[in-house]
Structures are given as structure tokens and as C-alpha cells.
Enzyme design. Structure first.
Site, PDB file in Angstrom:
ATOM      1  N   SER A 145       9.007  29.621  71.418  1.00  0.00           N
ATOM      2  CA  SER A 145      10.236  30.329  71.230  1.00  0.00           C
ATOM      3  C   SER A 145       9.970  31.568  72.039  1.00  0.00           C
ATOM      4  CB  SER A 145      10.195  30.912  69.701  1.00  0.00           C
ATOM      5  OG  SER A 145      11.242  31.690  69.742  1.00  0.00           O
TER       6      SER A 145
ATOM      7  N   TYR B 143       6.201  34.501  61.914  1.00  0.00           N
ATOM      8  CA  TYR B 143       6.791  33.405  62.801  1.00  0.00           C
ATOM      9  C   TYR B 143       6.627  33.631  64.142  1.00  0.00           C
ATOM     10  CZ  TYR B 143      10.794  30.713  65.034  1.00  0.00           C
ATOM     11  OH  TYR B 143      11.267  29.817  65.647  1.00  0.00           O
TER      12      TYR B 143
END
Ligand SMILES: NC(=O)c1ccc[n+]([C@@H]2O[C@H](COP(=O)([O-])OP(=O)(O)OC[C@H]3O[C@@H](n4cnc5c(N)ncnc54)[C@H](OP(=O)(O)O)[C@@H]3O)[C@@H](O)[C@H]2O)c1
Length: 255
Positions: free
Chosen positions: A129, A142
């Protein structure tokens, strides 16, 4: 293809099937996988599994290799998100993201790597990501799982030199999927999901191209790359840009 039941994984499965690939559709939701297998052109394999459990993803990989006669491409894409400040986030949510996003990637690659190396050819895609390059407040845990994927994947690409097997790491920005559907009411102010986000189909097309070109990495949209580079050179400058683009909550500290 892990995380094939919806979102980015489902879009990549469509793109691969359109090119004539036989796709192993791996996730936990059996009925979604079975429906997808019938929707896609060609013949495909629904593989119910949980990437957090090494034996489960290993069995899925074995089942696919036996049924399809080999494995050319492994996409480690399954993931979950819990966006919350660390102070209020439960350890359970942090551990769950660690098990699925980070260790799930390790379990998936460990299950398939011996097959790929024995063949002397093949490709791995790791879906990390943009927050693995520049983390955001509210997404500390995360982002950490995504940075772990990044380091693992970048080192592994080097380890695979000369083996015939290669690896591409993907750094998506915000993509229009159901990743945050369970937490829309508590998303941080800087988050720009919904209609403004890129589509999984547009990303999937670029992932297939990146595999064909054996790209080291893919950033999508391209701004993700710029922000990652700027953050590496000057985190303060990256903070300033992000405050302009996303508002003060993207980088509240100015020191
Ligand atoms: N959407 C974004 O903005 C964005 C941005 C950057 C990176 N990413 C990354 O892209 C990847 C795909 O996310 P997405 O946006 O497509 O989210 P999504 O629509 O929620 O899809 C997630 C997929 O992962 C599967 N999955 C979740 N836990 C699993 C487990 N324990 N075992 C096996 N499969 C599991 C889900 O299927 P089941 O629930 O059926 O198991 C589903 O197919 C993730 O790694 C995410 O971190 C997304």
C-alpha cells in the site's frame, strides 16, 4: 490469487481470465468464489482458505498446483484494515491485521515458493500500500503491516535473482473497494475514498502490465510514488504537501 472474492483481487482475476489464464480464486467466502468462477471466461478453481493459517493456504496452493498442473503467477493480495488511533485500538485488531496482511503474505509465499523455484520460472505479486511508504495517523498498525510486506518483498526480489522467478510489489493509493466498509463512520478526515478513489479495474490492468514487464514495483496512482520519494528525502516537506492535499489531520505535527 488471494483475496479474490471481491475488490482488487476480483478485478485482477477478471483481467487474468480475460487473457486466458486459469485462476486459483482464494479467499474465505466460498459462495463468492464459486460465483466468480462461473462468471469468468474459462475454467477456474475456487479455493476456500484463510491466509492467516499456514496449513490452510498451503493446502489451497497444493490443490491448485495439482488441478492446474503448475503455478505461473502468485498474487498475495488478501488484506483487511482497521483504521483507529493506537490509543483506542484493540490489540485484537492489531493482531488480526498482522496475521492477515503481513504473516498472511509470508504464509502465501512460503506455500508457493518451492513450486516456483522447482519450475525455474514464475512471478510473485505482493499488494502492499502507499501507506507502506508514507504512513498516516489513524492507520499506524495497518501501515506497519504494509511496510513489513514492502521490506519482505523488496528483499525477496533480490534473493530471487537468477532463479527465473521474479517479484513485483504494488503500492496502491485509495482504491474503491469494500476494504473500509465496516468502519466508514470512523474513518479519519484525511481519507478520500468513495467516488474520488481509483477503480480496482484500472489498478488490475496495470498490475497485469507490471507482471508482463517484470517491474520492480507499481505505484497507483502515480502520486503515491511522488509522496513516497518526497517522504524519503524530507518527511517535513511530505507533511506540508499532504496537509495541503488532505488537510491538517494528515500531518498534525509541524516539528
Ligand atoms: N482499497 C484500497 O484503498 C487499498 C489501498 C492500498 C492497498 N490495498 C490492499 O489491497 C488488498 C486488497 O484489498 P481490497 O481493497 O480489495 O479489499 P476488499 O475489497 O475488502 O477485499 C479483501 C479481500 O481479502 C480477502 N481476505 C480477507 N481476509 C482474508 C483471510 N484471512 N484469508 C483469505 N482471504 C482474506 C477477502 O475475502 P474473504 O473476506 O472472502 O476472505 C477479500 O477477497 C489488501 O491487501 C489491501 O490492504 C487496498
Amino acid at each position: 490469487m488471494t483475496g479474490a472474492s471481491r475488490g482488487i483481487g476480483c478485478a485482477v482475476a477478471h483481467a487474468l481470465a480475460a487473457r486466458g489464464a486459469t485462476v486459483g480464486l482464494a479467499a474465505r467466502s466460498t459462495s463468492d468464489l464459486e460465483r466468480l468462477a462461473t462468471e469468468l471466461p474459462g475454467s477456474h478453481h475456487p479455493l476456500t482458505c484463510d491466509v492467516a493459517l499456514p496449513a490452510s493456504i498451503a493446502a489451497a496452493v497444493e490443490e491448485f498446483v495439482t488441478a492446474a498442473g503448475g503455478l505461473d503467477l502468485l498474487v498475495a493480495n488478501a488484506g483487511i484494515a482497521h483504521y483507529e488511533p493506537v490509543a483506542v485500538q484493540s490489540l485484537e485488531n492489531i493482531e488480526q491485521m498482522t496475521q492477515v496482511n503481513w504473516l498472511g503474505t509470508v504464509h502465501t509465499i512460503k506455500a508457493a515458493l518451492a513450486h516456483l523455484l522447482a519450475q525455474g520460472r514464475g512471478h510473485i505479486v505482493v499488494v502492499s500500500s502507499g501507506v507502506g511508504l508514507r504512513p498516516f495517523p489513524g492507520a499506524a498498525a495497518y501501515s506497519a503491516t504494509k511496510a513489513a510486506q514492502r521490506m519482505f518483498a523488496e528483499a525477496l526480489r533480490h534473493e530471487l535473482a537468477g532463479s527465473g522467478v521474479s517479484l513485483t510489489t504494488v503500492y496502491p493509493g485509495e482504491i474503491r473497494t469494500s476494504l473500509h466498509s465496516h468502519e466508514l463512520s470512523r474513518m479519519p478526515d484525511w481519507y478520500r475514498g468513495g467516488e474520488k478513489a481509483a477503480t480496482p479495474e484500472a489498478l488490475a490492468k496495470r498490475i497485469v502490465k507490471a507482471v508482463e514487464r517484470d517491474s520492480r514495483h507499481l505505484h497507483y496512482r502515480p502520486l503515491v510514488k511522488g509522496m513516497g520519494m518526497l517522504n524519503g528525502v524530507s518527511p517535513r516537506a511530505a507533511d506540508a504537501v499532504l496537509r495541503r492535499l488532505r488537510g491538517p489531520t494528515a500531518a498534525p505535527r509541524r516539528d
